[in-house]
Design a protein around this motif. Structure first.
Motif, PDB file in Angstrom:
ATOM      1  N   LEU A   1      44.793  32.871  27.659  1.00 35.62           N
ATOM      2  CA  LEU A   1      43.542  32.311  28.160  1.00 35.62           C
ATOM      3  C   LEU A   1      43.773  31.660  29.514  1.00 35.62           C
ATOM      4  N   LEU A   2      42.732  31.637  30.331  1.00 34.72           N
ATOM      5  CA  LEU A   2      42.790  30.941  31.608  1.00 34.72           C
ATOM      6  C   LEU A   2      42.206  29.553  31.377  1.00 34.72           C
ATOM      7  N   GLU A   3      43.104  28.574  31.265  1.00 34.19           N
ATOM      8  CA  GLU A   3      42.693  27.207  30.966  1.00 34.19           C
ATOM      9  C   GLU A   3      43.089  26.296  32.107  1.00 34.19           C
ATOM     10  N   PHE A   4      42.206  25.347  32.381  1.00 34.37           N
ATOM     11  CA  PHE A   4      42.494  24.362  33.402  1.00 34.37           C
ATOM     12  C   PHE A   4      43.055  23.122  32.728  1.00 34.37           C
ATOM     13  N   GLN A   5      43.703  22.310  33.497  1.00 32.02           N
ATOM     14  CA  GLN A   5      44.360  21.122  32.972  1.00 32.02           C
ATOM     15  C   GLN A   5      43.341  20.060  32.569  1.00 32.02           C
ATOM     16  N   GLU A   6      43.774  19.153  31.718  1.00 30.88           N
ATOM     17  CA  GLU A   6      42.898  18.081  31.233  1.00 30.88           C
ATOM     18  C   GLU A   6      42.354  17.228  32.365  1.00 30.88           C
ATOM     19  N   GLU A   7      43.132  17.062  33.429  1.00 30.91           N
ATOM     20  CA  GLU A   7      42.668  16.202  34.522  1.00 30.91           C
ATOM     21  C   GLU A   7      41.389  16.742  35.150  1.00 30.91           C
ATOM     22  N   GLU A   8      41.170  18.055  35.055  1.00 34.46           N
ATOM     23  CA  GLU A   8      39.936  18.610  35.605  1.00 34.46           C
ATOM     24  C   GLU A   8      38.726  18.225  34.762  1.00 34.46           C
ATOM     25  N   LEU A   9      38.946  17.943  33.517  1.00 30.12           N
ATOM     26  CA  LEU A   9      37.855  17.583  32.631  1.00 30.12           C
ATOM     27  C   LEU A   9      37.443  16.123  32.779  1.00 30.12           C
ATOM     28  N   LYS A  10      38.302  15.325  33.399  1.00 29.17           N
ATOM     29  CA  LYS A  10      38.013  13.906  33.569  1.00 29.17           C
ATOM     30  C   LYS A  10      37.033  13.710  34.725  1.00 29.17           C
ATOM     31  N   ASP A  11      36.309  12.598  34.686  1.00 31.34           N
ATOM     32  CA  ASP A  11      35.425  12.239  35.787  1.00 31.34           C
ATOM     33  C   ASP A  11      36.270  11.850  36.994  1.00 31.34           C
TER      34      ASP A  11
ATOM     35  N   ASN B   1      40.536  53.352  19.956  1.00 26.30           N
ATOM     36  CA  ASN B   1      39.614  53.354  21.092  1.00 26.30           C
ATOM     37  C   ASN B   1      38.988  51.974  21.300  1.00 26.30           C
ATOM     38  N   GLY B   2      38.692  51.279  20.226  1.00 23.06           N
ATOM     39  CA  GLY B   2      38.157  49.925  20.339  1.00 23.06           C
ATOM     40  C   GLY B   2      39.163  48.967  20.949  1.00 23.06           C
ATOM     41  N   LEU B   3      40.415  49.079  20.554  1.00 20.66           N
ATOM     42  CA  LEU B   3      41.465  48.222  21.110  1.00 20.66           C
ATOM     43  C   LEU B   3      41.689  48.504  22.593  1.00 20.66           C
ATOM     44  N   VAL B   4      41.642  49.773  22.955  1.00 18.90           N
ATOM     45  CA  VAL B   4      41.795  50.144  24.369  1.00 18.90           C
ATOM     46  C   VAL B   4      40.630  49.581  25.183  1.00 18.90           C
ATOM     47  N   ALA B   5      39.430  49.677  24.652  1.00 16.11           N
ATOM     48  CA  ALA B   5      38.258  49.140  25.357  1.00 16.11           C
ATOM     49  C   ALA B   5      38.388  47.630  25.557  1.00 16.11           C
ATOM     50  N   LEU B   6      38.872  46.925  24.553  1.00 13.90           N
ATOM     51  CA  LEU B   6      39.055  45.480  24.684  1.00 13.90           C
ATOM     52  C   LEU B   6      40.109  45.138  25.730  1.00 13.90           C
ATOM     53  N   LYS B   7      41.203  45.885  25.723  1.00 13.83           N
ATOM     54  CA  LYS B   7      42.274  45.642  26.697  1.00 13.83           C
ATOM     55  C   LYS B   7      41.753  45.831  28.120  1.00 13.83           C
TER      56      LYS B   7
ATOM     57  N   SER C   1      33.735  34.261  30.836  1.00  8.29           N
ATOM     58  CA  SER C   1      33.664  35.659  30.388  1.00  8.29           C
ATOM     59  C   SER C   1      35.052  36.236  30.127  1.00  8.29           C
ATOM     60  N   TYR C   2      35.990  35.919  31.011  1.00  6.82           N
ATOM     61  CA  TYR C   2      37.369  36.381  30.828  1.00  6.82           C
ATOM     62  C   TYR C   2      37.941  35.845  29.526  1.00  6.82           C
ATOM     63  N   ASN C   3      37.789  34.550  29.302  1.00  5.05           N
ATOM     64  CA  ASN C   3      38.328  33.944  28.080  1.00  5.05           C
ATOM     65  C   ASN C   3      37.672  34.521  26.831  1.00  5.05           C
ATOM     66  N   GLU C   4      36.408  34.862  26.918  1.00  5.76           N
ATOM     67  CA  GLU C   4      35.730  35.499  25.782  1.00  5.76           C
ATOM     68  C   GLU C   4      36.339  36.880  25.517  1.00  5.76           C
ATOM     69  N   ALA C   5      36.584  37.649  26.579  1.00  4.64           N
ATOM     70  CA  ALA C   5      37.207  38.966  26.422  1.00  4.64           C
ATOM     71  C   ALA C   5      38.620  38.835  25.860  1.00  4.64           C
ATOM     72  N   VAL C   6      39.369  37.851  26.327  1.00  2.00           N
ATOM     73  CA  VAL C   6      40.723  37.605  25.815  1.00  2.00           C
ATOM     74  C   VAL C   6      40.655  37.252  24.338  1.00  2.00           C
ATOM     75  N   ASN C   7      39.751  36.364  23.991  1.00  2.00           N
ATOM     76  CA  ASN C   7      39.606  35.958  22.599  1.00  2.00           C
ATOM     77  C   ASN C   7      39.247  37.154  21.714  1.00  2.00           C
ATOM     78  N   ASN C   8      38.311  37.980  22.161  1.00  2.00           N
ATOM     79  CA  ASN C   8      37.937  39.173  21.382  1.00  2.00           C
ATOM     80  C   ASN C   8      39.137  40.091  21.169  1.00  2.00           C
ATOM     81  N   ASN C   9      39.909  40.301  22.230  1.00  2.00           N
ATOM     82  CA  ASN C   9      41.106  41.139  22.129  1.00  2.00           C
ATOM     83  C   ASN C   9      42.109  40.528  21.161  1.00  2.00           C
ATOM     84  N   ASN C  10      42.407  39.243  21.343  1.00  2.00           N
ATOM     85  CA  ASN C  10      43.439  38.598  20.536  1.00  2.00           C
ATOM     86  C   ASN C  10      43.067  38.531  19.062  1.00  2.00           C
ATOM     87  N   VAL C  11      41.801  38.299  18.775  1.00  2.00           N
ATOM     88  CA  VAL C  11      41.366  38.276  17.376  1.00  2.00           C
ATOM     89  C   VAL C  11      41.468  39.674  16.779  1.00  2.00           C
TER      90      VAL C  11
END
Length: 190
Positions: free
Chosen positions: A172-182, A24-30, A141-151
Motif C-alpha cells: 500500500l502507498l501510505e503516508f506517515q502519521e505526521e501527515e495526519l496531524k494538524d 484471468n481475474g488475477l491478471v486483471a487485478l495485477k 484508488s491505487y490502495n483499493e486496487a492493491v487491497n483487491n489484489n492482495n485479498v
C-alpha cells in the motif's frame, strides 16, 4: 466412451475453465494495480515539474526562508528516487516530507504580501494544490486496487493458482502519521 468417462471429461473441462477464469481475474487485478500506480506517476511528474517554478518564484520574495525552500527541493528529489525504485514505503515517507514542506511554504507565504499577490505564485499554488488533491484521490484508488489484489490472492480457491503461478502481494502507498496531524501554524510564524 462410457458415461463415467464423459462425466470425468465434463468435470475436468469445468475445472479447467474455472482455473482459467481465476487466472484471468488475477491478471486483471495485477494490471489494475500497475495502471493505478502509473496514474499516480503522471501526477507526481506534473507536480515534480511545477515545484522548481514555485521555489524560484518564492526565492524572489523570501530571502530568509532558504531552509524551507531547500527542504522542498530535497523532498522532491527523495520522491523521484522512491518513484523510480517503485519503493512504496520510501515514496510514502518522501511524500509526507514534501507535503509537509509545501504546507510550511504556503503558510510562510502569508508573511510575504507581495508574494501572495504575485500572479505566478497564485497560479502555482492553485496548480500544486489541485495536483495534491488529485494525487490523494489516485492514491486512494491505487490502495483499493492493491487491497483487491492482495485479498484475492489469499482467498480460496484463488490462492491455489496465485501461489502456483507466483502472484505477489503489492504494498500500500501510505503516508506517515505526521501527515495526519494538524499543522501548528503558530510555530511557523515564530
Amino acid at each position: 466412451m462410457d458415461m463415467a468417462s464423459i462425466i470425468t471429461l465434463v468435470i475436468a473441462a469445468f475445472v479447467l475453465m474455472y482455473a482459467i477464469t481465476i487466472y484471468n481475474g488475477l491478471v486483471a487485478l495485477k494490471h489494475s494495480v500497475s495502471k493505478h500506480l502509473s496514474n499516480i506517476d503522471v501526477l507526481l511528474k506534473q507536480r515534480h515539474d511545477e515545484l522548481p517554478k514555485l521555489v524560484e518564484t518564492c526565492k524572489q520574495y523570501m530571502q530568509y526562508e532558504q531552509q524551507t525552500l531547500e527542504g522542498i527541493i530535497q523532498a522532491r528529489s527523495m520522491v523521484a528516487k522512491a518513484q523510480a525504485k517503485r519503493d512504496m514505503k520510501a515514496l510514502g515517507e518522501a511524500e509526507t516530507s514534501l507535503r509537509s514542506g509545501l504546507g510550511n511554504l504556503f503558510a510562510l507565504a502569508e508573511n510575504y504580501p507581495d508574494l501572495k499577490a504575485d500572479d505566478s505564485f497564485q497560479h502555482l499554488q492553485q496548480r500544486i494544490t489541485g495536483l495534491e488533491n488529485s494525487i490523494a484521490d489516485r492514491r486512494e484508488s491505487y490502495n483499493e486496487a492493491v487491497n483487491n489484489n492482495n485479498v484475492r490472492i489469499e482467498q480460496f480457491p484463488d490462492v491455489l493458482i496465485a501461489r502456483f503461478l507466483n502472484f505477489q502481494a503489492f504494498e500500500l502507498l501510505e503516508f506517515q502519521e505526521e501527515e495526519l496531524k494538524d499543522v501548528n501554524i503558530k510555530s511557523l510564524f515564530s
